[in-house]
Design a protein around this motif. Structure first.
Motif, PDB file in Angstrom:
ATOM      1  N   ASP A 125     -34.397  -2.790   9.609  1.00  0.00           N
ATOM      2  CA  ASP A 125     -34.967  -4.127   9.428  1.00  0.00           C
ATOM      3  C   ASP A 125     -36.487  -4.108   9.344  1.00  0.00           C
ATOM      4  OD1 ASP A 125     -32.509  -5.298   9.293  1.00  0.00           O
ATOM      5  OD2 ASP A 125     -32.375  -5.615  11.462  1.00  0.00           O
ATOM      6  N   ALA A 126     -37.067  -2.911   9.411  1.00  0.00           N
ATOM      7  CA  ALA A 126     -38.512  -2.770   9.187  1.00  0.00           C
ATOM      8  C   ALA A 126     -38.708  -2.238   7.770  1.00  0.00           C
ATOM      9  CB  ALA A 126     -39.107  -1.802  10.190  1.00  0.00           C
ATOM     10  N   LYS A 127     -39.888  -2.513   7.181  1.00  0.00           N
ATOM     11  CA  LYS A 127     -40.161  -2.046   5.821  1.00  0.00           C
ATOM     12  C   LYS A 127     -41.496  -1.320   5.783  1.00  0.00           C
ATOM     13  CE  LYS A 127     -37.758  -3.563   2.422  1.00  0.00           C
ATOM     14  NZ  LYS A 127     -36.813  -2.660   1.729  1.00  0.00           N
ATOM     15  N   VAL A 128     -41.583  -0.362   4.860  1.00  0.00           N
ATOM     16  CA  VAL A 128     -42.870   0.270   4.562  1.00  0.00           C
ATOM     17  C   VAL A 128     -43.666  -0.713   3.710  1.00  0.00           C
ATOM     18  CG1 VAL A 128     -43.974   2.135   3.259  1.00  0.00           C
ATOM     19  CG2 VAL A 128     -41.957   2.616   4.673  1.00  0.00           C
ATOM     20  N   LEU A 129     -44.949  -0.876   4.054  1.00  0.00           N
ATOM     21  CA  LEU A 129     -45.850  -1.722   3.249  1.00  0.00           C
ATOM     22  C   LEU A 129     -46.845  -0.802   2.545  1.00  0.00           C
ATOM     23  CD1 LEU A 129     -47.094  -4.549   2.524  1.00  0.00           C
ATOM     24  CD2 LEU A 129     -48.536  -4.270   4.548  1.00  0.00           C
ATOM     25  N   ALA A 130     -46.840  -0.839   1.208  1.00  0.00           N
ATOM     26  CA  ALA A 130     -47.849  -0.075   0.452  1.00  0.00           C
ATOM     27  C   ALA A 130     -48.854  -1.101  -0.061  1.00  0.00           C
ATOM     28  CB  ALA A 130     -47.181   0.737  -0.640  1.00  0.00           C
TER      29      ALA A 130
END
Ligand SMILES: Cc1cc2nc3c(=O)[nH]c(=O)nc-3n(C[C@H](O)[C@H](O)[C@H](O)COP(=O)(O)OP(=O)(O)OC[C@H]3O[C@@H](n4cnc5c(N)ncnc54)[C@H](O)[C@@H]3O)c2cc1C
Length: 282
Positions: free
Chosen positions: A27-32
């Protein structure tokens, strides 16, 4: 629209980023660059409870150009546009980057983020698939490399496991031997995603490769059309013949494509071949 609430993690090292990725779960995402993720969050298409911003990890911001091109996961479209290295490959990379959206988007959006996002209308999936790029990934379990042609499994579907971060996209050394290129991105309005997109590339061995983008579910090679382009000397077939060959291949490979759209893709292919033949990159 406001963003939904989330916890922001800003690791400074890759080890820290990978530990967060492993600990925070699906439920977490990588932010680029956030140029796709944040709009999706604003429209409540995604509601991650935590974001891991990877853009402060110094090792991910590297853009290497020799012996092979390697673009780290924090390298933006604008970084590629500003790359000063000479040669046909770099002219092509710069031209490709420069036609993505507008400068504010290009200054934040990343090449690797665009591959992970796998939007069929995205510009990098087309070019980097045509150049036979590889994507490097890492997790606490180890590292692996996947050919981009396998990495993008379909529209908005890429091969990133829940505990992984994509580290970089790398081109094979032979890509630096590119001799000629032509590209044609058709848009309804300047700065938008492509409605049709085509590439004609001639390698050091004289062989041509023809590719289409902005076509579901992902980039499409047109080998029969490429085989019609002369290796050296000779005459380029007339535009209508290249377009007719491309149209046949599109309709055979992707019968679901609307015939009018297929015809637009075929015209884009003919224009890309003409541009390459006229030696824009020479
Ligand atoms: C107005 C506008 C116009 C645009 N026009 C174009 C266009 O013409 N052509 C085009 O190609 N693109 C266009 N884009 C999209 C833009 O290029 C995005 O930057 C790109 O698609 C995604 O890159 P990002 O770095 O912003 O990724 P993000 O938005 O940060 O992330 C996208 C997805 O990938 C995941 N992700 C990102 N990086 C990693 C990583 N290293 N490891 C694991 N997961 C990761 C995220 O979790 C998220 O799911 C446009 C965007 C906007 C807002």
């Amino acid at each position: 629209m406001k963003l939904p609430p989330f916890a922001l993690h800003v690791p400074r090292t890759l080890d820290e980023a990978l530990a967060l990725r492993a600990a925070l779960g699906s439920d977490a995402k990588v932010l680029a660059g956030g140029q796709s993720l944040l709009p999706m969050m604003r429209y409540r298409m995604l509601r991650p409870y935590a974001l891991i911003d990877i853009t402060r990890v110094e090792s991910l911001a590297r853009l290497d150009t020799a012996p092979a091109v390697r673009m780290g996961a924090a390298v933006t479209h604008a970084d590629v546009e500003r790359c000063e290295r000479a040669g046909a490959l770099f002219d092509l990379l710069r031209a490709h980057a420069a036609e993505i959206a507008f400068l504010p988007v290009r200054s934040r959006g990343t090449v690797v983020g665009s591959l992970v996002h796998a939007d069929p209308a995205g510009d990098w999936p087309l070019l980097l698939t045509a150049l036979d790029a590889t994507v490097e990934l890492a997790s606490l379990r180890g590292r692996r490399a996947v050919a981009l042609r396998d990495f993008i499994r379909g529209a908005m579907d890429s091969d990133v496991q829940v505990d992984e971060i994509a580290l970089a996209a790398t081109l094979p050394e032979r890509a630096s031997g590119l001799v000629r290129w032509g590209r044609c991105k058709l848009m309804h309005r300047a700065g938008e995603f492509a409605s049709a997109s085509a590439l004609a590339l001639q390698g050091a061995d004289g062989q041509w490769a023809c590719w289409l983008g902005a076509i579901d579910p992902g980039p499409l090679a047109l080998p029969a059309t490429a085989a019609r382009l002369p290796a050296a000397g000779g005459l380029l077939p007339p535009r209508r013949d290249i377009a007719a060959s491309a149209l046949d291949e599109i309709l055979a490979a992707r019968p679901h494509v609307d015939p009018l759209a297929a015809s637009r893709h075929a015209q884009a292919m003919a224009r890309a071949a003409e541009q390459a033949w006229q030696g824009v990159a020479a």
